[in-house]
Scaffold this active site. Structure first.
Site, PDB file in Angstrom:
ATOM      1  N   HIS A  86      11.463  59.267 -13.829  1.00  0.00           N
ATOM      2  CA  HIS A  86      12.041  59.222 -12.489  1.00  0.00           C
ATOM      3  C   HIS A  86      12.156  57.768 -12.061  1.00  0.00           C
ATOM      4  O   HIS A  86      11.199  57.005 -12.181  1.00  0.00           O
ATOM      5  CB  HIS A  86      11.157  59.978 -11.474  1.00  0.00           C
ATOM      6  CG  HIS A  86      11.681  59.851 -10.077  1.00  0.00           C
ATOM      7  ND1 HIS A  86      12.715  60.641  -9.609  1.00  0.00           N
ATOM      8  CD2 HIS A  86      11.375  59.000  -9.070  1.00  0.00           C
ATOM      9  CE1 HIS A  86      12.996  60.282  -8.369  1.00  0.00           C
ATOM     10  NE2 HIS A  86      12.197  59.285  -8.013  1.00  0.00           N
ATOM     11  N   ASP A 165       9.853  70.005   0.753  1.00  0.00           N
ATOM     12  CA  ASP A 165      10.316  68.616   0.709  1.00  0.00           C
ATOM     13  C   ASP A 165      11.767  68.494   1.152  1.00  0.00           C
ATOM     14  O   ASP A 165      12.143  67.555   1.853  1.00  0.00           O
ATOM     15  CB  ASP A 165      10.159  68.022  -0.693  1.00  0.00           C
ATOM     16  CG  ASP A 165      10.696  66.602  -0.706  1.00  0.00           C
ATOM     17  OD1 ASP A 165      10.115  65.770   0.009  1.00  0.00           O
ATOM     18  OD2 ASP A 165      11.711  66.342  -1.361  1.00  0.00           O
ATOM     19  N   ARG A 172      12.630  63.482   7.983  1.00  0.00           N
ATOM     20  CA  ARG A 172      12.158  62.074   7.963  1.00  0.00           C
ATOM     21  C   ARG A 172      13.319  61.111   8.062  1.00  0.00           C
ATOM     22  O   ARG A 172      13.240  60.067   8.712  1.00  0.00           O
ATOM     23  CB  ARG A 172      11.363  61.820   6.663  1.00  0.00           C
ATOM     24  CG  ARG A 172       9.989  62.475   6.669  1.00  0.00           C
ATOM     25  CD  ARG A 172       9.391  62.497   5.260  1.00  0.00           C
ATOM     26  NE  ARG A 172       9.352  61.185   4.675  1.00  0.00           N
ATOM     27  CZ  ARG A 172       9.530  60.922   3.364  1.00  0.00           C
ATOM     28  NH1 ARG A 172       9.719  61.914   2.517  1.00  0.00           N
ATOM     29  NH2 ARG A 172       9.490  59.700   2.920  1.00  0.00           N
ATOM     30  N   SER A 187       6.675  63.323  -1.729  1.00  0.00           N
ATOM     31  CA  SER A 187       8.033  63.869  -1.816  1.00  0.00           C
ATOM     32  C   SER A 187       8.526  63.804  -3.264  1.00  0.00           C
ATOM     33  O   SER A 187       8.990  64.806  -3.829  1.00  0.00           O
ATOM     34  CB  SER A 187       8.934  63.048  -0.879  1.00  0.00           C
ATOM     35  OG  SER A 187      10.284  63.278  -1.138  1.00  0.00           O
TER      36      SER A 187
HETATM   37  N1  URA Z   1      13.069  59.854  -2.722  1.00  0.00           N
HETATM   38  C1  URA Z   1      12.511  61.041  -2.468  1.00  0.00           C
HETATM   39  O1  URA Z   1      12.750  62.004  -3.172  1.00  0.00           O
HETATM   40  N2  URA Z   1      11.682  61.131  -1.407  1.00  0.00           N
HETATM   41  C2  URA Z   1      11.392  60.089  -0.595  1.00  0.00           C
HETATM   42  O2  URA Z   1      10.630  60.249   0.336  1.00  0.00           O
HETATM   43  C3  URA Z   1      11.980  58.866  -0.888  1.00  0.00           C
HETATM   44  C4  URA Z   1      12.821  58.768  -1.965  1.00  0.00           C
END
Ligand code: URA
Length: 426
Positions: A86, A165, A172, A187
């Protein structure tokens, strides 16, 4: 059903600097996901977390509750060891494209649930969608079948992957609560852990084009994510890598696919090749294959074979010509000298304004749009020599892209070489 807690008491506890209990965390995440905690209450809690933080124990539980809000993919039917990567996102970051087939060609399986881009960093799915016919949606059964038959899948995450999420990230985004290390870490890691891979390599970008602008916060985010992965039984390591200048020579969807294919053909820019190999070695080590040399699989065409199979398995035609933008505009060097800086954020915003990125999540992207970098820091340039080539379908977009590039590069002065891989955290 009577709720075991009140949202206000949970908010007050965090607001006043207290620690939440496991039961409170489980409840608030689950109640928010099913709509029993309102957006304004979760926004207040997110702000309290941003200001007060979470203890390591709270963060581990918070992440577990986000995973539990949906399904955890079952990859027990995959015969090879699984490993994923990732990236926290950067400009010209097309590494997944050559990396996933390369690691698969070396014997591991790469299950990658990916996203679309928002803002100045591109999304992997947007890049792949520039390939004629390619589809991002893959069912769970096809996901496992493709992992066994091809070894790599890059596709869209379904609605059932960490739905807490999905809701919380959107909240957010509009409440000034994105920039919290525990919230970012939970997240990202809730989605990656739910994806079911046994090992994970994180590419945490640092620099002007990255989410984390300074080394100290990138290091803290990396260490937080590594401990969350480890606590959930996923072998996790992180590389901190430079994002002060774009990766490679292209930023834009189809342009980046073409550059990735060059890498798979044994060529391509040195930085893209180096980072692809560094991440491939970490992924192979995580998968228990530390002695396999990924450079060999790049050289002998095995990675390219997997790329073709991976694209074809999702309906794409790997031999089809890629879309190109209708219009081009060249930015020439104003003076002669050494190119000492080419700013990642400036190039990312320019590519975005040319149509390569989206401002709102429902916007479409222009597959052919973007920036080609004809010179990179460290190159000598002559006055009048083309430095950058802007690609767009609509010439009216060049003006705003040029504004983004204004002050975005220096010719002359000191070149401060930054290593591509700054640190490794395990
Ligand atoms: N990428 C995500 O998946 N979540 C975040 O909070 C920030 C970047």
């Amino acid at each position: 059903m009577a709720e075991p807690f009140g949202a206000v008491e949970v908010i007050r506890t965090k607001r006043d600097g207290g620690a939440l209990s496991d039961a409170q965390i489980d409840w608030v995440i689950s109640a928010y996901t099913r709509g029993a905690v309102a957006d304004e209450q979760m926004a207040a809690l997110a702000m309290a977390v941003l200001l007060r933080g979470l203890t390591p124990a709270e963060l581990t539980r918070w992440t577990a509750a986000m995973i539990e809000s949906g399904e955890r993919l079952d990859l027990s039917g995959v015969s090879r060891p699984t490993t994923d990567k990732h990236s926290t996102g950067g400009v010209g970051d097309k590494i997944t494209l050559p990396l996933a087939p390369l690691v698969a060609a070396c014997g591991a399986a790469v299950p990658q649930l990916s996203g679309r881009g928002l803002g100045h960093t591109g999304g992997t799915l947007d890049k792949l969608e520039s390939i004629p016919g390619w589809r991002a949606a893959v069912s769970n059964e096809d996901f496992v079948r493709q992992l066994n038959e091809v070894g790599a899948v890059v596709c869209a995450a379904g609605d059932q992957l960490a739905p807490a999420d999905r809701k919380l990230y959107a909240l957010r985004d509009v409440t000034g609560t994105v920039e919290s290390i525990p919230l970012i870490a939970s997240s990202i890691m809730s989605k990656k852990i739910a994806e079911g891979s046994a090992s994970l390599v994180l590419d945490v970008k640092v620099g002007t084009g990255a989410f984390m602008k300074d080394l100290a916060s990138a290091r803290e985010l990396a260490a937080t994510m590594v401990s969350l992965g480890t606590a959930h039984g996923v072998r996790t390591v992180a590389l901190l890598t430079d994002m002060s200048t774009p990766l490679g020579r292209t930023a834009g969807n189809a342009l980046e696919v073409a550059e990735s294919v060059e890498v798979l053909a044994g060529g391509g820019p040195a930085d893209v090749v180096a980072l692809t190999l560094a991440l491939a070695r970490e992924m192979l080590a995580g998968a228990g294959l530390p002695d396999v040399d990924p450079a060999e699989a790049l050289r002998d065409g095995r990675a390219m074979d997997v790329w073709r199979a991976m694209i074809a398995a999702q309906g794409g035609d790997p031999a089809a010509p890629l879309p190109t933008a209708r219009e081009r505009h060249v930015v020439a060097a104003p003076v002669s000298g050494l190119l000492t800086r080419l700013d990642a954020l400036a190039v990312g915003v320019a590519a975005w304004r040319l149509g390569a990125g989206r401002a709102r999540k429902e916007d479409a992207v222009a597959a052919g749009a973007g920036v080609v970098m004809l010179a990179k820091p460290g190159d000598e340039v002559r006055e009048g020599q083309p430095l950058l080539e802007l690609h767009a379908d609509d010439p009216a977009l060049f003006g705003r892209a040029l504004e983004a590039l204004d002050g975005g590069y220096d010719i002359g002065g000191e070149l401060t070489p930054t290593p591509l891989v700054i640190d490794r955290i395990s």
